[in-house]
Design an enzyme around this catalytic site. Structure first.
Site, PDB file in Angstrom:
ATOM      1  N   PHE A 122       0.812  -1.218   0.000  1.00 54.06           N
ATOM      2  CA  PHE A 122       0.000   0.000   0.000  1.00 54.06           C
ATOM      3  C   PHE A 122       0.844   1.267   0.000  1.00 54.06           C
ATOM      4  CE2 PHE A 122       0.758  -0.318   4.604  1.00 54.06           C
ATOM      5  CZ  PHE A 122       1.033   1.007   4.917  1.00 54.06           C
ATOM      6  N   ASN A 123       2.087   1.220   0.508  1.00 52.75           N
ATOM      7  CA  ASN A 123       2.760   2.459   0.885  1.00 52.75           C
ATOM      8  C   ASN A 123       3.309   3.269  -0.284  1.00 52.75           C
ATOM      9  OD1 ASN A 123       4.547   0.140   0.891  1.00 52.75           O
ATOM     10  ND2 ASN A 123       6.142   1.471   1.681  1.00 52.75           N
ATOM     11  N   GLY A 196       6.657  -6.224   0.419  1.00 51.14           N
ATOM     12  CA  GLY A 196       5.759  -6.469   1.544  1.00 51.14           C
ATOM     13  C   GLY A 196       6.519  -6.809   2.811  1.00 51.14           C
ATOM     14  N   SER A 197       5.836  -7.486   3.699  1.00 50.67           N
ATOM     15  CA  SER A 197       6.401  -7.810   5.003  1.00 50.67           C
ATOM     16  C   SER A 197       7.217  -9.102   4.945  1.00 50.67           C
ATOM     17  CB  SER A 197       5.282  -7.977   6.027  1.00 50.67           C
ATOM     18  OG  SER A 197       4.520  -9.135   5.729  1.00 50.67           O
ATOM     19  N   GLU A 218      11.217  -7.578  -1.816  1.00 52.52           N
ATOM     20  CA  GLU A 218      11.551  -6.301  -1.180  1.00 52.52           C
ATOM     21  C   GLU A 218      10.776  -6.260   0.132  1.00 52.52           C
ATOM     22  OE1 GLU A 218      13.788  -4.388  -2.156  1.00 52.52           O
ATOM     23  OE2 GLU A 218      14.082  -4.795  -4.276  1.00 52.52           O
ATOM     24  N   CYS A 252       9.493   1.864   3.606  1.00 51.74           N
ATOM     25  CA  CYS A 252      10.246   0.716   4.134  1.00 51.74           C
ATOM     26  C   CYS A 252      11.683   1.096   4.444  1.00 51.74           C
ATOM     27  CB  CYS A 252      10.193  -0.482   3.180  1.00 51.74           C
ATOM     28  SG  CYS A 252       9.870  -0.082   1.490  1.00 51.74           S
ATOM     29  N   GLU A 342       9.706  -3.569  13.098  1.00 55.25           N
ATOM     30  CA  GLU A 342       9.530  -2.408  12.230  1.00 55.25           C
ATOM     31  C   GLU A 342       8.301  -1.614  12.670  1.00 55.25           C
ATOM     32  OE1 GLU A 342       9.601  -1.424   7.439  1.00 55.25           O
ATOM     33  OE2 GLU A 342       9.028  -3.429   8.104  1.00 55.25           O
TER      34      GLU A 342
END
Length: 466
Positions: A122-123, A196-197, A218, A252, A342
């Site tokens: 989303f970011n 993503g995570s 990533e 991130c 994070e």
């Protein structure tokens, strides 16, 4: 919105259509690739204001940030287009002297992997979906974008416009929940690209392992910003505060914490507080220069991490408005809740250190971060940090903006990711290096053929003479 797309065109149908198209070899031509980049540029330019407004409605209320989403996506596409002919050229490799003398040539061709799945976060509403797509398309890979469900406005616009500007066998987009992702991950894609995570990265890797599909991941991490006793403290404070709060702290590569030499800590905290006011005024909630958090649930999660006793600036939140103050926490210790992982929000914890060697040992005991920053005027200290710490990428006396540079690779290491992209690095990551030795039709390498004599055995040494 997403369900409508899934009902009209199934994921399996899209995948099959792209597989069939890739098998025709059409995507391997320069003309096809440039055509896709031109379509992307036209889509963005024709709908610039609509895309910027969608990004603003999703969460990027800062005017520069929502405009940058569009302009940077255009610039990335145009850069790839300007370099593509050069990227596509086969590269001649050096050969052993005896082979070169007998007319052999060694060539390395870059060939596309094939149908690529891009799972978007989303970011970066456009940047982190379309930038990977630029890498895939310029490399000759048809791709399916799995859009983030959190970006209602941007998703709606992409789902409307991508079918108008692209053929589905070249680029398609879908949204949907766990069931859609599960179905996508079952398909034998030729390449998978995730931003993503760490948790989602593990899910994608497990799925990719079933088909031995190569991946580019990533991910993220708790990124350190080290400020030593020689640093320009006002400069460091402003850059770190901006890095931790821009995009609503949802980069991130945002500094996850500042760790400052104990002799400079009080001055650094004071400068950080001053920097917040310089950047966002005394009422950040009312300024158009400060972005929102993606959801009310994310605000509640972030607020739960804040120890009120450690708040030296900010700390207030409004979940319904998706708002959290730019927040500075001090003094923080490694054992505090905020340091468990994070943060992904506009919160800057500040720790102190006395000995650089001990600090580096502590950071190295943690998962490898996506980014690392050091602020110092001491080149020996800078060199020591860069040599000792492993992280995806970063900066000296700066934060975040290495992300803007198309000619440098961007990617993680360890738990912060696998592989890298941007520009030529992305092109290389999304293509296979195919080595081909070209022999003259009338030249044989006689010492390879029986019967083997002592002379022929000795001639094997030539293979290692370049």
């Amino acid at each position: 919105m997403g369900d409508l797309v899934i009902e009209t065109v199934s994921v399996q149908d899209l995948f099959d259509k792209q597989k069939e198209h890739f098998a025709t070899d059409a995507t391997k031509t320069y003309e096809w690739r440039v055509d896709q980049l031109n379509r992307l540029i036209h889509m963005l330019k024709d709908n610039y204001e609509r895309f910027a407004d969608a990004s603003r409605r999703d969460f990027k209320t800062a005017s520069q940030e929502n405009a940058f989403e569009v302009s940077a996506s255009i610039a990335t596409s145009e850069f790839a287009k300007s370099q593509l002919k050069e990227w596509m050229k086969p590269v001649e490799a050096p050969l052993p002297k005896f082979l070169a003398a007998s007319g052999h040539k060694g060539m390395v061709y870059r060939e596309p992997y094939g149908v690529t799945l891009i799972i978007c976060p989303f970011n970066g509403p456009l940047l982190l979906s379309l930038r990977p797509a630029v890498g895939a398309l310029s490399a000759g890979n048809p791709c399916i974008l799995k859009l983030s469900e959190a970006l209602l406005a941007t998703d709606e616009l992409l789902l409307e416009l991508i079918p108008k500007y692209f053929e589905p066998e070249a680029l398609s987009a879908v949204v949907g929940g766990r069931e859609v992702v599960t179905n996508l991950l079952k398909l034998p894609f030729d390449f998978m690209f995730l931003t993503g995570s760490v948790g989602v990265g593990k899910v994608v890797m497990r799925a990719a392992a079933e088909n031995l599909t190569p991946v580019l991941l990533e991910l993220g991490g708790q990124n350190p910003a080290i400020v030593d006793e020689t640093a320009n403290i006002p400069d460091a404070a402003k850059k770190i505060v901006w890095g931790a709060t821009a995009w609503g702290g949802q980069w991130c590569t945002s500094p996850g914490y500042a760790v400052v030499h104990e002799s400079m800590a009080e001055e650094f905290v004071a400068e950080c507080k001053k920097a917040v006011v310089e950047l966002y005024g005394t009422d950040p909630k009312s300024t158009s220069d400060y972005s929102r958090v993606i959801s009310s649930a994310a605000v509640e999660r972030l607020a739960s991490l804040i120890d009120p006793k450690k708040v030296v600036y900010g700390g207030k939140s409004d979940a319904a408005a998706r708002y959290l103050d730019p927040t500075i926490l001090y003094p923080i210790s490694w054992s505090d809740k905020i340091m468990e992982g994070e943060i992904f929000g506009p919160i800057l914890p500040i720790l102190t250190y006395s000995n650089l060697g001990s600090l580096l040992a502590k950071i190295k005991s943690l998962p490898k971060p996506l980014a690392g920053y050091v602020f110092s005027r001491n080149q020996q200290a800078i060199d020591r940090v860069l040599q000792s710490l492993s992280f995806g990428g970063g900066a000296v006396n700066q934060t975040n903006v290495s992300l803007f540079i198309e000619s440098m690779p961007y990617g993680g290491v360890g738990t912060s990711g696998i592989g890298n992209y941007y520009g030529k690095y992305g092109y290389d990551s999304l293509t296979h290096a195919k080595s081909v030795l070209i022999s003259p039709p009338d030249i044989a390498i006689e010492h390879l053929f029986p019967p083997y004599t002592p002379e022929k055995v000795q001639e094997l040494d030539q293979w290692f003479e370049y």
